[in-house]
Motif scaffolding. Structure first.
Motif, PDB file in Angstrom:
ATOM      1  N   MET A   1      -3.125  38.963 -18.563  1.00  0.00           N
ATOM      2  CA  MET A   1      -1.707  38.852 -18.862  1.00  0.00           C
ATOM      3  C   MET A   1      -1.539  37.964 -20.097  1.00  0.00           C
ATOM      4  O   MET A   1      -2.266  37.002 -20.274  1.00  0.00           O
ATOM      5  CB  MET A   1      -0.951  38.240 -17.687  1.00  0.00           C
ATOM      6  N   SER A   2      -0.555  38.297 -20.901  1.00  0.00           N
ATOM      7  CA  SER A   2      -0.250  37.533 -22.109  1.00  0.00           C
ATOM      8  C   SER A   2       1.090  36.833 -21.951  1.00  0.00           C
ATOM      9  O   SER A   2       2.058  37.419 -21.461  1.00  0.00           O
ATOM     10  CB  SER A   2      -0.174  38.458 -23.315  1.00  0.00           C
ATOM     11  N   ASP A  52      -1.648  42.586 -21.106  1.00  0.00           N
ATOM     12  CA  ASP A  52      -2.214  42.461 -22.451  1.00  0.00           C
ATOM     13  C   ASP A  52      -1.955  43.696 -23.310  1.00  0.00           C
ATOM     14  O   ASP A  52      -1.615  43.574 -24.484  1.00  0.00           O
ATOM     15  CB  ASP A  52      -3.719  42.200 -22.384  1.00  0.00           C
ATOM     16  N   GLU A  53      -2.090  44.867 -22.714  1.00  0.00           N
ATOM     17  CA  GLU A  53      -1.956  46.101 -23.490  1.00  0.00           C
ATOM     18  C   GLU A  53      -0.502  46.401 -23.882  1.00  0.00           C
ATOM     19  O   GLU A  53      -0.255  47.276 -24.707  1.00  0.00           O
ATOM     20  CB  GLU A  53      -2.563  47.295 -22.741  1.00  0.00           C
ATOM     21  N   GLU A  55       1.601  43.726 -24.799  1.00  0.00           N
ATOM     22  CA  GLU A  55       2.079  42.523 -25.480  1.00  0.00           C
ATOM     23  C   GLU A  55       2.740  42.837 -26.820  1.00  0.00           C
ATOM     24  O   GLU A  55       3.844  42.346 -27.107  1.00  0.00           O
ATOM     25  CB  GLU A  55       0.937  41.532 -25.697  1.00  0.00           C
ATOM     26  N   ARG A  75      -1.740  35.966 -29.904  1.00  0.00           N
ATOM     27  CA  ARG A  75      -3.184  35.765 -29.737  1.00  0.00           C
ATOM     28  C   ARG A  75      -3.874  36.030 -31.057  1.00  0.00           C
ATOM     29  O   ARG A  75      -3.454  36.857 -31.846  1.00  0.00           O
ATOM     30  CB  ARG A  75      -3.708  36.712 -28.660  1.00  0.00           C
ATOM     31  N   ASN A  80      -9.864  37.551 -26.244  1.00  0.00           N
ATOM     32  CA  ASN A  80      -9.895  38.313 -24.977  1.00  0.00           C
ATOM     33  C   ASN A  80      -8.882  37.791 -24.021  1.00  0.00           C
ATOM     34  O   ASN A  80      -8.569  36.724 -23.863  1.00  0.00           O
ATOM     35  CB  ASN A  80     -11.279  38.254 -24.352  1.00  0.00           C
TER      36      ASN A  80
END
Length: 80
Positions: A1-2, A52-53, A55, A75, A80
């Motif tokens: 998770m971001s 993440d994908e 974000e 990021r 990662n």
């Protein structure tokens, strides 16, 4: 998770959550209950997390909604 943002502003959290839900971007508000118990102290803030994908899409959405100033730093490439 971001992590997209951190704040104790419940109105901002609500707006961002609504925007993400409308765009069908899954999100999680971390520390929601703990930060409410602590009041407005800045050491424990609510955090909005997205997969993440998604974000980049979420960041673009918030920037387009004139909320870009609330975004945490992105990021670094290759992280990662």
């Amino acid at each position: 998770m971001s992590e997209l943002l951190r704040t104790n502003d419940v109105a901002l959290i609500s707006v961002v959550e609504g925007l993400l839900q409308e765009a069908e971007i899954p999100c999680h508000v971390a520390d929601r209950h703990a930060s409410i118990l602590e009041g407005t102290l800045n050491f424990l803030q609510m955090r909005i997390l997205v997969p993440d994908e998604r974000e980049a899409e979420a960041r673009d959405l918030l920037t387009d909604a004139d909320l870009g100033q609330w975004l945490r730093s992105g990021r670094s490439p290759g992280a990662n």
